[in-house]
Design an enzyme around this catalytic site. Structure first.
Site, PDB file in Angstrom:
ATOM      1  N   LYS A   1     -70.230 146.660 -15.334  1.00 58.78           N
ATOM      2  CA  LYS A   1     -68.936 147.136 -14.829  1.00 58.78           C
ATOM      3  C   LYS A   1     -68.613 148.516 -15.366  1.00 58.78           C
ATOM      4  O   LYS A   1     -68.030 149.346 -14.666  1.00 58.78           O
ATOM      5  CB  LYS A   1     -67.832 146.148 -15.177  1.00 58.78           C
ATOM      6  CG  LYS A   1     -67.922 144.943 -14.280  1.00 58.78           C
ATOM      7  CD  LYS A   1     -66.734 144.056 -14.323  1.00 58.78           C
ATOM      8  CE  LYS A   1     -66.905 142.950 -13.287  1.00 58.78           C
ATOM      9  NZ  LYS A   1     -66.278 141.711 -13.692  1.00 58.78           N
TER      10      LYS A   1
ATOM     11  N   LYS B   1     -76.071 137.843  -7.003  1.00 51.02           N
ATOM     12  CA  LYS B   1     -75.332 136.576  -6.900  1.00 51.02           C
ATOM     13  C   LYS B   1     -74.204 136.694  -5.873  1.00 51.02           C
ATOM     14  O   LYS B   1     -73.665 137.788  -5.655  1.00 51.02           O
ATOM     15  CB  LYS B   1     -74.783 136.135  -8.265  1.00 51.02           C
ATOM     16  CG  LYS B   1     -73.672 136.993  -8.762  1.00 51.02           C
ATOM     17  CD  LYS B   1     -72.855 136.318  -9.841  1.00 51.02           C
ATOM     18  CE  LYS B   1     -71.696 137.255 -10.119  1.00 51.02           C
ATOM     19  NZ  LYS B   1     -70.582 136.861 -10.796  1.00 51.02           N
TER      20      LYS B   1
ATOM     21  N   LYS C   1     -67.388 138.028  -4.413  1.00 48.32           N
ATOM     22  CA  LYS C   1     -66.427 138.650  -3.513  1.00 48.32           C
ATOM     23  C   LYS C   1     -66.665 140.149  -3.405  1.00 48.32           C
ATOM     24  O   LYS C   1     -66.427 140.754  -2.380  1.00 48.32           O
ATOM     25  CB  LYS C   1     -65.004 138.395  -4.033  1.00 48.32           C
ATOM     26  CG  LYS C   1     -64.473 137.041  -3.663  1.00 48.32           C
ATOM     27  CD  LYS C   1     -63.359 136.579  -4.585  1.00 48.32           C
ATOM     28  CE  LYS C   1     -63.896 135.879  -5.806  1.00 48.32           C
ATOM     29  NZ  LYS C   1     -62.930 135.211  -6.648  1.00 48.32           N
TER      30      LYS C   1
END
Ligand code: TYM
Length: 331
Positions: free
Chosen positions: A112, A193, A196
């Site tokens: 991130k 994976k 969203k």
């Protein structure tokens, strides 16, 4: 007495079958043997950019998904993280015994930190410490999660050892509990994976209507013919879904066709869509019924958060005491 554990999901939008198979399905299966505390972890969700006006709906949506999927409020506690301030207070105590180098090496943080253009905030860095606080406040012995959360659990165990080593035996080391669907891949990019963040075509939401499920599956990436022995990631993912949602007979039938190289993916996808729809259909119906009872859902969340707070408060005071932070008994 049932042993206790905490697990949770961030209210970042509609829940998908990755969340369901990686976490919620295990929670439901364990309801009789463990007392589960299921958090809607809104303080985790604000570590990345978000819309304040959307938060309230997302929290309620997550609660609807939890209940519709089969969490029984008479057996389990459903709570909102920010309604139990001991979570952030406990995180502060743990922040003070966690070396920065431990959190900097967490894979999700590193990923991130690379992606976020606006830079990383302190919350994102100490995210896994707040997660450790969530888990430790309930003295969790297991934590059912998807595989992506395993590094966070490893860190939690390190923090538990650090605490116990310095202040005396207080917390159990929680074991990671992985269910059969611990790593469901994206339908569009099957080496990543299901998430969203990869866009709505990449996942099947628990609330998707049947025609959307069919459309998404029909576009799922597979392979374009025999792959020389090695199963492609997309095909492997569909077979994994089939092993969970379909009967052993159906799975065996398509596996045989695959091995014989006569499989037609369009047929496999249609059958898989049927089987996913027959599992998600009742969940969607229950969700619709519950959405007509907003007061029931609100009261349940408030009551659940109160119950969680009672347990959390006790552990938090114990931790404070061990750390020499109780000054006036009986105040
Ligand atoms: P979150 O909100 O990203 O995901 C919630 C749960 O769903 C699982 N999951 C998956 N499982 C299988 N395949 C996938 N594609 C997939 N995508 C998501 C996750 O592993 C998780 O179990 N940090 C956590 C939330 C959290 C938490 C906690 C969990 C906060 N505090 C304490 C357990 C205990 C998270 O971001 O999950």
């Amino acid at each position: 007495m049932r042993q206790r554990y905490f697990s949770g999901i961030q209210p970042t939008g509609e829940l998908h079958i990755g969340n369901y198979l990686g976490a919620i399905k295990s929670w439901i299966g364990l309801q009789d043997t463990y007392e589960g505390i299921f958090g809607i972890v809104d303080y985790h969700a604000i570590t990345e950019p978000y819309k304040p006006s959307a938060m309230s709906k997302r929290v309620i949506d997550a609660a609807l998904d939890y209940l519709a999927a089969g969490l029984n409020p008479n057996k389990s506690i459903i709570m909102i993280q920010s309604l139990v301030p001991e979570h952030t207070e406990m995180a502060w105590l743990l922040n003070c015994i966690t070396p920065v180098s431990w959190v900097e090496r967490v894979p999700t943080y590193k990923e991130k930190a690379k992606q976020l253009k606006i830079g990383v905030n302190m919350g994102l860095l100490s995210y896994p410490v707040l997660m450790a606080a969530d888990i430790m406040l309930y003295k969790s012995t297991i934590v059912p999660v998807g595989e992506d959360q395993a590094p966070h659990l490893e860190l939690t165990r390190e923090i538990v050892r650090a605490f116990n080593g310095r202040f005396g035996d207080t917390f159990p080391e929680p074991q990671t509990y992985l269910g059969s669907g611990a790593r469901i891949m994206s339908l569009t990019e099957p080496t990543r994976k299901m998430s969203k963040s990869l866009g709505p075509q990449s996942y099947i939401a628990l609330s998707d209507p049947p025609y959307v499920i069919r459309a998404k599956l029909s576009k799922a990436v597979t392979d374009i013919g025999p792959t020389g022995g090695e199963i492609s990631p997309g095909t492997k993912n569909l077979f994994q879904l089939m092993s969970i949602f379909s009967s052993a007979e159906t799975y065996g039938h398509f596996k045989k066709l695959y091995d014989e190289e006569t499989i037609r993916y369009s047929e496999m996808k249609e059958k898989l869509a049927d089987d996913i729809i027959s599992v998600l259909g009742p969940i969607r119906d229950r969700r619709q019924e519950l959405s007509l009872k907003p007061d029931y859902v609100r009261d349940l969340l408030i009551e659940g958060s109160h119950k969680a707070r009672e347990i959390a408060r006790e552990t938090f005071l114990e931790a404070k005491d061990k750390m020499g932070l109780i000054y006036f008994y009986g105040e």
